[in-house]
Design a protein around this motif. Structure first.
Motif, PDB file in Angstrom:
ATOM      1  N   PHE A 156       0.843  -1.190   0.000  1.00 38.69           N
ATOM      2  CA  PHE A 156       0.000   0.000   0.000  1.00 38.69           C
ATOM      3  C   PHE A 156       0.885   1.250   0.000  1.00 38.69           C
ATOM      4  CE2 PHE A 156      -2.500  -3.379   1.785  1.00 38.69           C
ATOM      5  CZ  PHE A 156      -3.796  -3.156   1.335  1.00 38.69           C
TER       6      PHE A 156
ATOM      7  N   ASN B 215     -12.434   2.193   1.261  1.00 35.48           N
ATOM      8  CA  ASN B 215     -11.309   1.247   1.226  1.00 35.48           C
ATOM      9  C   ASN B 215     -10.806   1.014   2.657  1.00 35.48           C
ATOM     10  OD1 ASN B 215      -8.944  -0.225   0.799  1.00 35.48           O
ATOM     11  ND2 ASN B 215      -8.440   0.868  -1.084  1.00 35.48           N
TER      12      ASN B 215
ATOM     13  N   GLN C 136      -6.918   0.362   3.054  1.00 43.80           N
ATOM     14  CA  GLN C 136      -6.110   1.563   2.836  1.00 43.80           C
ATOM     15  C   GLN C 136      -6.273   2.522   4.009  1.00 43.80           C
ATOM     16  OE1 GLN C 136      -4.013   2.285  -0.085  1.00 43.80           O
ATOM     17  NE2 GLN C 136      -3.267   3.646   1.518  1.00 43.80           N
TER      18      GLN C 136
ATOM     19  N   ASP D  40      -3.231   3.994   6.191  1.00 39.98           N
ATOM     20  CA  ASP D  40      -3.088   5.446   6.319  1.00 39.98           C
ATOM     21  C   ASP D  40      -3.145   5.880   7.787  1.00 39.98           C
ATOM     22  OD1 ASP D  40      -2.843   5.743   3.593  1.00 39.98           O
ATOM     23  OD2 ASP D  40      -4.938   6.306   3.275  1.00 39.98           O
TER      24      ASP D  40
END
Length: 243
Positions: free
Chosen positions: A185, A204, A207, A211
């Protein structure tokens, strides 16, 4: 299959009935013969009790649970007085076939897929499923239970729940596996707190988790930061504009 992790589901838990031996007999969703399960109390965190048909599943889940509790304790975040986790072959309702686990707000119970079912999905976070990933899933759901005991049932956005749960998951994951997973990622994480919202999580989830971890690593006082999120000082509900 692309697994996700769910938070704060309000569905009723799966029904169980006591068997003649004193173990627990859970009724599969397809109505087939109930599978007898045993109860396991996690050794280091005696307040967590796991119901599982396979002892190895309960042991791996306990390891993930204890990692999450130890990490959050270091952050100054106390655990709930007691937590129950059921390891099941299928999650209820719309989560069936797509989620690894969930935390039920109404009953304060965790549901986690069996390792056999999890493994059958093939991969998670774009890496092949293994036992370390399973421990991480358990750590994630235990973190939800901890957050839940500090927040009103509907007073904290899902994104805030998920931020803390993903941070706990990555912080306690095997470092080699974590780096291998993060490499799948690209990116630098959230740029600002406005990006920590329910929409980004829904679009998502994986993700979002990556993050959140990268954003957390940039925080100056990490313990205070996580506590601020749990108290509702950071993540705000997005305004809803009806028709």
């Amino acid at each position: 299959m692309t697994w996700v992790l769910a938070c704060a589901v309000t569905s009723a838990p799966l029904g169980v009935a006591a068997s003649a031996t004193g173990a627990i007999a859970s009724t599969p969703a397809d109505g087939s013969t109930p599978v007898e399960s045993a109860l396991k109390r996690c050794s280091q965190s005696g307040s967590v009790v796991i119901q599982a048909a396979v002892d190895a599943d309960a042991q791996m889940a306990c390891e993930g649970v204890e990692r999450a509790l130890q990490f959050l304790a270091r952050m100054g975040i106390d655990p709930p007085p007691s937590t129950a986790m059921d390891i099941v072959e299928e999650l209820p309702g719309e989560l069936g076939g797509r989620a690894v686990g969930c935390y039920l707000r109404e009953t304060k119970k965790i549901l986690l897929l069996s390792y056999h079912t999890f493994e059958a999905g093939g991969e998670w976070f774009r890496v092949p499923v293994d036992r370390e990933l399973y421990r991480s899933a358990a750590a994630h759901e235990m973190a939800h239970a901890v957050v839940g005991c500090h927040a009103e049932p509907t007073g904290l956005p899902v994104a805030a729940h998920e931020y803390v749960a993903y941070v706990a998951m990555f912080a306690t994951m095997d470092p080699v596996l974590r780096e291998r997973l993060l490499a799948k990622f690209p990116g630098t994480g959230f740029v600002n707190t406005l990006q920590i919202n329910d929409i980004n999580h829904i679009v998502n989830p994986n993700q979002f988790g990556v993050d959140a971890w990268r954003h957390y690593l940039r925080s100056t006082n990490k313990a205070a930061w996580l506590r601020e999120i749990i108290t509702g000082q950071v993540v705000q509900e997005l305004p809803w504009e009806g028709p």
